[in-house]
Structures are given as structure tokens and as C-alpha cells.
Design an enzyme around this catalytic site. Structure first.
Site, PDB file in Angstrom:
ATOM      1  N   HIS A 241       0.795  -1.233   0.000  1.00  0.00           N
ATOM      2  CA  HIS A 241       0.000   0.000   0.000  1.00  0.00           C
ATOM      3  C   HIS A 241       0.836   1.296   0.000  1.00  0.00           C
ATOM      4  CE1 HIS A 241      -3.442  -2.545   1.149  1.00  0.00           C
ATOM      5  NE2 HIS A 241      -2.698  -3.034   2.113  1.00  0.00           N
TER       6      HIS A 241
HETATM    7  O1  RIB Z   1      -5.190  -0.355   4.815  1.00  0.00           O
HETATM    8  C1  RIB Z   1      -3.811  -0.296   4.539  1.00  0.00           C
HETATM    9  C2  RIB Z   1      -3.141   0.730   5.404  1.00  0.00           C
HETATM   10  O2  RIB Z   1      -3.290   0.374   6.767  1.00  0.00           O
HETATM   11  C3  RIB Z   1      -1.615   0.821   5.165  1.00  0.00           C
HETATM   12  O3  RIB Z   1      -1.180   2.134   5.395  1.00  0.00           O
HETATM   13  C4  RIB Z   1      -1.064  -0.092   6.215  1.00  0.00           C
HETATM   14  O4  RIB Z   1       0.258   0.270   6.618  1.00  0.00           O
HETATM   15  C5  RIB Z   1      -2.012   0.162   7.350  1.00  0.00           C
HETATM   16  O5  RIB Z   1      -1.584   1.362   8.017  1.00  0.00           O
END
Ligand code: RIB
Ligand code: CA
Length: 311
Positions: A241
Site C-alpha cells: 500500500h
Molecule cells: O489499509 C492499509 C493501510 O493500513 C496501510 O497504510 C497499512 O500500513 C495500514 O496502516
């Protein structure tokens, strides 16, 4: 002249890779890393950020501890995804570099007030508690921020922590509402785009085959981090992500999206933290965010691997 950024983060393996990407890229000047409670509690996120800076050979990077819980809601963490330490997958040395004495929120306010308008881009990678607290305490800084490029939310991909909400937004929906209603130029990397950045075997082996301690760490983190999402989605890998935020700053053409209205659910428990993205422009509400929907995944991983190789 390098672009000045502040990374706000809750490391987390994917946050760690995003921080490495930023520190490896001369186009960016990381003014500081502000930590927030999210994936794991604040003592761990503020420790993990320093572990990552030292792994990158950048113990000079100022790291600040920020808010230890959301504005109104109880803290929700994600050890089941990131492990007890938040950086499970490899054991790295305890950090030698200290935390800064200044609170992250004060650092955000003081830095934005001291620099010319439009000098700094904020890159939130976790719950938006620090950013919202700074905006509430010092409304004048809203006009000083060039852009906020954040990872959070979901529309077509729906939620990952509830059927409706993505983790970063769900943890602190009130903070997200403040940011999304701030009028500050927003670029949003939702699950719609991060779920197209999967850590396939070939991509993880490319990290490992760099033959460097950083490449080994990134491959080890990914091996650990991906197990949960691969089991859940039955996919070929897990979404990486947070590096999408930094990759956008380096190569925006890797991404495609729409400038639309995005509002945050802060009332219904059923859909708490949902990003109600008006992708089809049916609401008549004014656009407030560049909401990304697609990326060139091979280009993303090529950039990431090439930069990680520099550390
Ligand atoms: O949903 C994904 C996010 O939530 C990313 O930033 C991961 O690191 C968690 O913080
Ligand atoms: Ca994160």
C-alpha cells in the site's frame, strides 16, 4: 531543488518500504518523519521509524512521536497483519538514534509556519490523527501545505478492516473528515489502486536478489506481511500500500484517477470510516480529491527496486 516532504506514518512493513523509497530518492527532501498510533501502538511505530532510518543509513532523519490514539474513537491496531513488533519478518538492531523532543504535531505546525507557502507536501501513510490535530490547533497552516498525498480509503475495492472501510480511515474517521474537508489539495491512494500493486514472487525475489541488507529486509518484510492478505484474498501476493504515495511523487504518470468528491462516514457504526467516493459524479458535491484507480504495477515495482538498490 528537491521536493520537501514530511512523512506521517505507522510502520508497518509497507510504511517501512515507503520510507526507504523516499530516503533513497534525491528528488525528495524528507524534513522529518512523524509517527502516529495505527498498525501498532505509538511506542512501536516511533521505534520502527527509527529502525528503518538506520537501516537506510540515515540516522540524521528527525523522527517525532505524535498522537497515541484517535481523536474520538478507541485505537484499533493490526498486529494480526504486521506482527507484534509491527515490523515482523526480520529482526533488526534496536535504534541508536533518539526520538526528537518536539511532539509531531508541534513539528508539523512549526515547520509549515516557518517555510514559504506551498513548500511542503505531507505524505500520511497511517491514520490521520496527527494531521487533523495540527490543522485544528493551527488552522493557518492549511494554506501553507502544497498538497497532501495519502494512502487511505477505498471505493470499488470496498473495505479491508470492515466491509465498508479501509484501515487508516476507519481508525480515525473524525480526523479523516477534517483532512478531506480542509480544502487542501488531496491525492488519495485507496485500496482500488494499492490492490493492483501485488507483491508477486518474482517481485519479492527481485528485492532479495539485490544482495544487500536493505534488499534482504524488504524481501523478509514482504514475505511476512503478504501471508495475511494472500490467505484472505487468495491472491498472487499482497498489496504493497504505502509506497504508492512516494512513487506518485517520483513518477505521477504511473497512476491514473479522477478528481472527485470524497466524504467520510462518521455517524453510522455499520459504515464508519467509509470513503464515500463520488466516482460517477452523481452527488453534485464539489470535487475535493484526486482519487486514484489504476497504476502501472510493473513500472511501480521497477522504480521501487531500482531505488531500494541504491541503499
Ligand atoms: O489499509 C492499509 C493501510 O493500513 C496501510 O497504510 C497499512 O500500513 C495500514 O496502516
Ligand atoms: Ca501505514
Amino acid at each position: 531543488m528537491a521536493r520537501k516532504i514530511i512523512i506521517d506514518t505507522d510502520p508497518g512493513q509497507d510504511d517501512a518500504v515507503a520510507i526507504l523509497l523516499a530516503l533513497a530518492s534525491p528528488e525528495l527532501e524528507v524534513l522529518g518523519i512523524t509517527c502516529v498510533a495505527g498498525n501498532v501502538p505509538l511506542p512501536l511505530t516511533s521505534k520502527n521509524a527509527r529502525v528503518v532510518c538506520e537501516l537506510a543509513g540515515r540516522p540524521d532523519t528527525p523522527v517525532f512521536a505524535g498522537c497515541e490514539r484517535p481523536l474520538e474513537r478507541p485505537l484499533v491496531t493490526a498486529e494480526h497483519v504486521h506482527g507484534k513488533t509491527g515490523l515482523d519478518g526480520i529482526t533488526l538492531p534496536e535504534p541508536g538514534m533518539p526520538l526528537q523532543d518536539t511532539h509531531a504535531v508541534d513539528f508539523l505546525i512549526e515547520t509549515l509556519r516557518s517555510l514559504p507557502p506551498g513548500s511542503v507536501t505531507l505524505c500520511p501513510l497511517g491514520p490521520l490523527t496527527n494531521i487533523a490535530t495540527a490543522l485544528t490547533r493551527a488552522p493557518d497552516i492549511a494554506g501553507k501545505i502544497a498538497e497532501i498525498v495519502l494512502m487511505g480509503g477505498a471505493y470499488f475495492e470496498v473495505g479491508n478492516v470492515t466491509p465498508a472501510a479501509e484501515f487508516n480511515i476507519h481508525v480515525d474517521p473524525q480526523a479523516a473528515e477534517i483532512v478531506f474537508r480542509s480544502g487542501i489539495p488531496l491525492v488519495v491512494m485507496p485500496l482500488d489502486v494499492t490492490h493492483k500493486a501485488l507483491t508477486t514472487r518474482a517481485r519479492v525475489e527481485a528485492f532479495r536478489n539485490l544482495g544487500t541488507p536493505v534488499g534482504h529486509a524488504v524481501a523478509s518484510w514482504t514475505d511476512f506481511f503478504e501471508r495475511f492478505d494472500m490467505a484472505k484474498y487468495g491472491s498472487e501476493g499482497a498489496p504493497l500500500h504505502d509506497p504508492c504515495v512516494i512513487a506518485y511523487l517520483l513518477k505521477p504518470d504511473l497512476f491514473a484517477g479522477r478528481h472527485i468528491n470524497v466524504e467520510i462516514e462518521t455517524v453510522s457504526e455499520l459504515t464508519m470510516g467509509m470513503t464515500v467516493a463520488d466516482w460517477w459524479r452523481v452527488s453534485g458535491r464539489a470535487p475535493n480529491a484526486m482519487f486514484m484507480g489504476d497504476l502501472d504495477a510493473d513500472g511501480f515495482y521497477a522504480l521501487l527496486t531500482e531505488r531500494i538498490a541504491r541503499l
